[in-house]
Enzyme design. Structure first.
Site, PDB file in Angstrom:
ATOM      1  N   TYR A 140      54.982  50.257  34.620  1.00 44.66           N
ATOM      2  CA  TYR A 140      53.565  49.902  34.764  1.00 44.66           C
ATOM      3  C   TYR A 140      52.933  50.739  35.877  1.00 44.66           C
ATOM      4  O   TYR A 140      52.181  51.631  35.633  1.00 44.66           O
ATOM      5  CB  TYR A 140      53.416  48.404  35.043  1.00 44.66           C
ATOM      6  CG  TYR A 140      51.975  47.950  35.031  1.00 44.66           C
ATOM      7  CD1 TYR A 140      51.320  47.730  33.831  1.00 44.66           C
ATOM      8  CD2 TYR A 140      51.267  47.745  36.218  1.00 44.66           C
ATOM      9  CE1 TYR A 140      49.991  47.325  33.809  1.00 44.66           C
ATOM     10  CE2 TYR A 140      49.941  47.345  36.214  1.00 44.66           C
ATOM     11  CZ  TYR A 140      49.310  47.131  35.004  1.00 44.66           C
ATOM     12  OH  TYR A 140      47.989  46.737  34.981  1.00 44.66           O
ATOM     13  N   ASP A 168      40.651  43.213  21.574  1.00 47.17           N
ATOM     14  CA  ASP A 168      40.980  43.516  22.962  1.00 47.17           C
ATOM     15  C   ASP A 168      39.690  43.911  23.672  1.00 47.17           C
ATOM     16  O   ASP A 168      39.182  45.021  23.488  1.00 47.17           O
ATOM     17  CB  ASP A 168      42.007  44.651  23.042  1.00 47.17           C
ATOM     18  CG  ASP A 168      42.525  44.855  24.470  1.00 47.17           C
ATOM     19  OD1 ASP A 168      41.911  44.302  25.407  1.00 47.17           O
ATOM     20  OD2 ASP A 168      43.529  45.568  24.635  1.00 47.17           O
ATOM     21  N   SER A 172      48.803  48.429  28.689  1.00 42.68           N
ATOM     22  CA  SER A 172      47.592  48.500  29.491  1.00 42.68           C
ATOM     23  C   SER A 172      47.641  49.741  30.389  1.00 42.68           C
ATOM     24  O   SER A 172      47.723  50.861  29.893  1.00 42.68           O
ATOM     25  CB  SER A 172      47.421  47.213  30.293  1.00 42.68           C
ATOM     26  OG  SER A 172      46.119  47.089  30.779  1.00 42.68           O
ATOM     27  N   HIS A 232      44.306  41.482  24.316  1.00 45.96           N
ATOM     28  CA  HIS A 232      45.081  42.322  25.226  1.00 45.96           C
ATOM     29  C   HIS A 232      46.524  41.854  25.364  1.00 45.96           C
ATOM     30  O   HIS A 232      47.350  42.556  25.925  1.00 45.96           O
ATOM     31  CB  HIS A 232      44.399  42.346  26.595  1.00 45.96           C
ATOM     32  CG  HIS A 232      44.799  43.493  27.460  1.00 45.96           C
ATOM     33  ND1 HIS A 232      44.573  44.807  27.122  1.00 45.96           N
ATOM     34  CD2 HIS A 232      45.427  43.527  28.668  1.00 45.96           C
ATOM     35  CE1 HIS A 232      45.031  45.603  28.073  1.00 45.96           C
ATOM     36  NE2 HIS A 232      45.559  44.855  29.023  1.00 45.96           N
TER      37      HIS A 232
END
Length: 700
Positions: A473, A636, A553, A671
């Site tokens: 991430y 989303d 994301s 999302h």
């Protein structure tokens, strides 16, 4: 299986001149909302048809789906919340699409169903409604809950009578990223935006968020605006109410950067507000320079975690004076230490503090003056979290979870320190069959970066390399800690390796680690992730030609960016709901909040950094790219699906070798949060079967 024939995609001749460069954006038409643009809707249907046909032919996909389903089939509970002698919690029997909200009269009582969202009808035209958050009133007579529709970030707030289970008529719309703070049992505070323009609910930027008071039994039009910042229309506000009902705490931010203001409002339990003049907001931290996290209040004392003068955070107590509004003092209760202070609660007469250490979490119990009492330790690599409760309670509940261990919930007696199991899942596998290691590898600049490696014990003992899935991430000060996923466990059960790299840009090691992976330093995140992949192969953990990468994301952007930079390193990739057009991300929904992490495309210096790694703009024609399955969802509204649409269109138009570059768009989903179990199983099987095919992981 080579790449399928891709559907045709219209390519426009749009070119913009920005900071001395002519920049083509041929697929901007795909930014239109799929609900209002027949052309975009048709394109999505064609892309889904192509990917569905390909995925259906993958060997072992159906068996993988059944394996994931079996790994989901265990009873699981949320952490209980106590109100008025009642215990509220959610329970999923295993394969229910949504967990059911239950209530128990006393700790030894029998749970009864209060709200079953699986029975909410979709025939009203409201889409797929799911249960998001829920907060019981102080006396436990009512529960305020938020409904999510089709995975959107918008929420509708409803009320349930606990005695009868009936849904009240109260209905509050356009809440987004809100908490609910009860003021007695007669009303509560919440946050919402004005209604968005017609047809723009899922893509337009949002402004003018405010805190409102709702009195139970009245229409939303009668709600009272309590707090707003018209001079700062872009600010986001979140609220909390101390457990004793004496103070409302409003924390405001302008971006994802950990900088906040703090205002407090004195309350009288059960008071009905007549107007905004009844709600004076007193500034505690008026300037947006530091981070503040509210813990709890007792009387006129409020406890906060802050990084003011402490990059790894410290615990402070704010002493308020009701007789002289605006007068207060701040005292340090626990100084900063090497590990990052992440969260805290007051339960009974104890502080329970959660610290981050090397990407994992542990808890410490102290008295209210910060004097150490005991550590809550678990003899395993994993995360202990939760610790809900309130001052005066003799108990708290927490959960422990790891990569090979679904969450187990324990009750902790705060007076004796004794922990007893509350809900421990029965599993279809033996967690001891898997080994969880934490390793460290050098990044490009020599920085030591930690990484978790999970695999079967027999595989680790043999020293054999295996197909490996690397996850990352590295952004927004978010810490990745050990946690369980049935989808990941299916990969491990099949003989694969799972690795999680705690790269720079995350929140695992305080402010310096975060700053080292944002703005002009963003390349460090990519270098760390690439170095993680190289380490896995060099150490003989990942098979050569058998490394897959995944992220969601900001992590989806990470995956796409490193593919452009090192396409030779990876066999397959799954960028999920990623931010792919780094030059236009700030134009949609909440994207403007991200400029302190990414930089502003309106500033030349930032634009040049973004231009250098933006996934959409840096695809390398004629390079041999890995197999790529891009996943997103049609609702989303956090990272709009246009990012993935444009990126896939550019991939498919480039000459990137024979491996497939496909798009999978989930319908009636957003999302990620709120996705029903059946959708999680189906998408998980598709993604893992795709990655297994191109890394050589045998599924049959």
């Amino acid at each position: 299986m080579s790449a399928p024939r891709y559907p045709p995609t219209r390519r426009d001749s749009l070119i913009e001149h920005q900071f001395g460069e002519d920049l083509a954006d041929p697929y901007r038409w795909l930014e239109a909302d799929v609900r209002s643009s027949p052309e975009v809707a048709t394109w999505v249907q064609q892309q889904n048809a192509a990917s569905s046909a390909y995925l259906a032919e993958l060997p072992g996909r159906n068996a993988l789906r059944e394996k994931i389903r079996s790994l989901f089939a265990y009873e699981r509970f949320s952490l209980p919340r106590k109100a008025g002698g009642r215990y509220f919690y959610t329970r999923n029997s295993g394969l229910q699409n949504q967990a059911v909200l239950q209530v128990r009269e006393g700790l030894g009582g029998t749970g009864r169903v209060l709200v079953d969202p699986n029975n909410w009808s979709t025939e009203t035209g409201e889409g797929l409604r799911t249960l998001d958050a829920w907060v019981p009133s102080p006396a436990g007579r009512l529960v305020a809950l938020t409904q999510q529709r089709d995975g959107s970030d918008w929420r509708t707030i409803r009320l349930v009578d606990v005695n009868t289970g009936a849904m009240l008529a109260d209905r509050l719309e356009w809440a987004n990223d809100t908490a609910i703070g009860w003021v007695g049992d007669g009303g509560f505070l919440y946050a919402r935006y004005p209604a968005p323009p017609e047809g723009e609910a899922y893509r337009a930027p949002v402004y003018d968020k405010a805190i409102w008071y709702h009195r139970v039994g009245t229409p939303q039009s009668a709600d009272v605006k309590v707090f707003a910042t018209p001079d700062h229309r872009d600010w986001n506000h979140r609220l909390a109410v101390s457990s004793d009902g004496r103070w409302a705490v409003i924390i405001s931010s302008a971006s994802t950067l950990p900088r906040r203001t703090v205002h407090v409002i004195p309350l009288v339990r059960g008071r009905l507000a007549a107007g905004a003049q009844d709600w004076p907001a007193l500034p505690i931290a008026a300037e947006m320079t530091d981070d503040w996290k509210f813990i709890e209040g007792i009387g006129d004392q409020l406890w906060f975690i802050t990084n003011a003068g402490a990059p790894h955070y410290r615990l402070v107590r704010v002493n308020l004076d009701r007789q002289q509004p605006g007068q207060f003092s701040i005292n340090t209760v626990i100084d900063e230490r090497l590990d990052t202070l992440d969260a805290g609660r007051i339960v009974g007469r104890r502080l329970i503090l959660s610290y981050l250490q090397q990407g994992a979490s542990y808890a410490v119990v102290t008295d209210l003056n910060g004097h150490p009492q005991r550590a809550i330790t678990v003899d395993a690599i994993g995360s202990a979290s939760g610790f809900g409760g309130r001052p005066g309670d003799p108990e708290t509940f927490y959960q422990f979870s790891s990569f090979n261990q679904p969450p187990s919930i324990f009750r902790l007696d705060t007076r004796t320190g004794k922990a007893t199991p509350f809900a421990v899942p029965r599993l279809s596998f033996n967690p001891d069959d898997y080994v969880v290691e934490q390793r460290t590898f050098p990044s490009k600049d020599g920085t030591k970066v930690p990484m978790y490696v999970v695999r079967k014990r027999s595989l680790a003992s043999s020293g054999a390399a295996a197909p490996t899935l690397l996850y990352g991430y590295g952004g927004f000060d978010v810490a990745l800690t050990p946690g369980y996923s049935p989808v990941r466990m299916a990969w491990l059960e099949a003989g694969g390796v799972f690795a999680l790299a705690n790269i720079r840009g995350g929140g695992e090691f305080g402010r310096a680690w975060y700053d080292a992976g944002r703005l002009a330093n963003k390349q460090n995140s990519f270098d760390d992730f690439i170095a993680a992949g190289e380490y896995l192969i060099k150490e003989g953990i990942a098979a050569k030609g058998g490394l897959a990468i995944q992220g969601g994301s900001n992590g989806g952007m990470l995956v796409a960016a490193v593919i452009n930079q090192r396409p030779d390193l990876f066999a397959a990739a799954n960028p999920d709901v990623g931010v792919m057009d780094m030059l236009r991300f700030d134009r949609f929904t909440s994207g403007r909040f991200w400029v302190d992490d990414y930089g502003s495309p309106a500033r030349e210096a930032d634009w040049r950094v973004l231009r250098a790694y933006s996934p959409y703009h840096n695809i390398r024609p004629r390079a041999e790219y890995p197999a790529i399955l891009v996943t997103t969802a049609d609702t989303d509204d956090r990272v709009v699906p246009a990012h993935s649409f444009k990126y896939v269109a550019a991939l498919q138009a480039a000459d990137l070798g024979a491996r497939p570059h496909l798009l999978r768009v989930e319908a009636q989903a957003g999302h990620g949060p709120g996705k029903p179990v059946d959708k999680v199983i189906a998408s998980g099987a598709d993604v893992l079967a795709f990655l297994a095919k191109w890394t050589g992981l045998p599924l049959e």
